[in-house]
Design a protein around this motif. Structure first.
Motif, PDB file in Angstrom:
ATOM      1  N   GLU A 226      29.359  31.539  17.170  1.00  0.00           N
ATOM      2  CA  GLU A 226      30.553  32.354  17.362  1.00  0.00           C
ATOM      3  C   GLU A 226      30.807  32.612  18.842  1.00  0.00           C
ATOM      4  N   GLU A 308      28.200  32.540   8.112  1.00  0.00           N
ATOM      5  CA  GLU A 308      29.024  32.396   9.318  1.00  0.00           C
ATOM      6  C   GLU A 308      30.514  32.601   9.004  1.00  0.00           C
ATOM      7  N   LEU A 311      32.710  33.123  12.153  1.00  0.00           N
ATOM      8  CA  LEU A 311      32.937  31.860  12.847  1.00  0.00           C
ATOM      9  C   LEU A 311      34.069  31.078  12.186  1.00  0.00           C
TER      10      LEU A 311
END
Length: 371
Positions: A226, A308, A311
């Motif tokens: 990220e 994630e 992200l």
């Protein structure tokens, strides 16, 4: 529209026609093109007659960047080359250099199997260094915080002008250091695609990595994906990369790298369905996804399964076109008593960039056996 500008490998500025240097007196000529000073030739201040077109021999003159005056990586464009460029990004130890070495070596070797095709590196020593990485699988981390351009010029009777396929590599530190310390990466305004490598090991916690032992876990990228993406997005805005309706126009190709470690992950850490699906689809001998949609889904769901979510949302917010891939960083695995067995889909991300940018080169690469 066909692209008619290239980038300087040093300052990353775009140009259409480089400056040309008079071989007699060294004067630099910025506008050595047909015009009021001559259609086919211009006369230098020293009296030397200089060709003003590609056809009269302008390409034989020393050329340099009209912005920074370097003569490194400079290519004359008019009737000479058409560029296709890709930026490679990823955190420290994400496998960029080894992946780059595998991709360019495979493309060069496969195109060279065609007797009518000539593939010439712009910098022979740079490409040789990649070849050594590909053969040994060993390399030091990239430390250059100004991108290095690796280029292959492709000549084929099936198209004109020649093509110049360039991949920019830059140290992972670049994306997490303060903006004030960065050299502007102006190529991000004009590249045809961005490849972001995500180390599959980086998606697992340090505690999970401990189960693998130091032989594998020591090669894990410690950068937060990220943070890398945030750094990329911030820098793209600073250098003026184009957005349309709030998202960048350049396609983003997300590549889950180091899949050669998946068997160890399955054996010692996890047997979750997403990892099993990834393993089944992308290892040698596996059932490689038959459609781009299926490939995107498998990779997306795996990244999502590792938590994630931020992200993936950041990617969605900033890029209008996104595709997902998975590959071994090395491009293959050593099989006892055999040559390197290639991992499927290793060059597919670059292949996709070319397909969406230059159909003639794409057709040559497909017929040349590039996979």
């Amino acid at each position: 529209l066909r692209k008619t500008s290239a980038m300087c490998g040093a300052c990353k500025e775009s140009y259409v026609i480089p400056m040309f240097v008079c071989p007699d007196c060294g004067v630099h000529h910025r506008h050595l093109v047909p015009g009021v000073y001559g259609i086919l030739y211009h006369r230098c201040v020293c009296g030397k007659k200089l060709p003003a077109t590609f056809f009269t021999g302008r390409g034989e003159l020393t050329a340099c960047c009209p912005h920074c005056s370097t003569d490194t990586y400079i290519q004359e464009l008019e009737n000479d080359v058409r560029p296709i460029s890709v930026q490679l990004v990823g955190g420290i130890s994400s496998g960029k250099s080894v992946y780059l070495a595998s991709v360019l070596t495979n493309i060069q070797e496969n195109l060279a199997t065609r007797s009518d095709t000539i593939v010439t590196p712009s910098d022979e020593e740079l490409v040789k260094s990649l070849r050594r990485i590909y053969v040994t699988g060993k390399n030091a981390n990239t430390t250059d915080t100004n991108a290095i351009m690796y280029s292959l010029r492709v000549h084929s009777p099936t198209f004109a002008p020649d093509r110049l396929l360039s991949i920019f590599d830059i140290a992972g530190e670049f994306f997490i250091e303060p903006e004030s310390a960065k050299t502007p990466q102006l190529q991000l305004r004009n590249v045809d695609g961005i490849l972001m490598l995500i180390d599959v090991l980086s998606l697992y916690s340090p505690k999970e990595m401990a189960a693998l032992g130091t032989s594998i876990s020591s090669h894990r990228s410690m950068a937060r994906n990220e943070d890398v993406l945030n750094g990329l997005v911030e820098h793209m805005d600073i250098v003026g990369a184009k957005r349309r309706k709030g998202r960048f126009e350049v396609p983003l190709y997300v590549v889950i790298s180091k899949l050669d470690t998946v068997n160890e992950l399955l054996r010692k850490i996890s047997i979750d369905d997403a990892l099993m699906d990834l393993n089944t689809a992308f290892v040698p001998g596996g059932d490689y996804p038959k459609t781009a949609e299926e490939r995107d889904r498998l990779c997306y769901e795996f990244i999502q399964s590792r938590g994630e979510v931020n992200l993936l949302e950041l990617i969605k917010q900033n890029f209008s076109t996104v595709h997902y891939f998975a590959a071994s960083a090395t491009g293959g695995e050593m099989v006892a008593g055999q040559s390197l067995r290639p991992w499927p889909g290793m060059t597919v991300p670059i292949y996709n960039v070319v397909e969406n940018t230059d159909t003639e080169l794409y057709r040559l690469m497909r017929n040349g056996g590039v996979k």
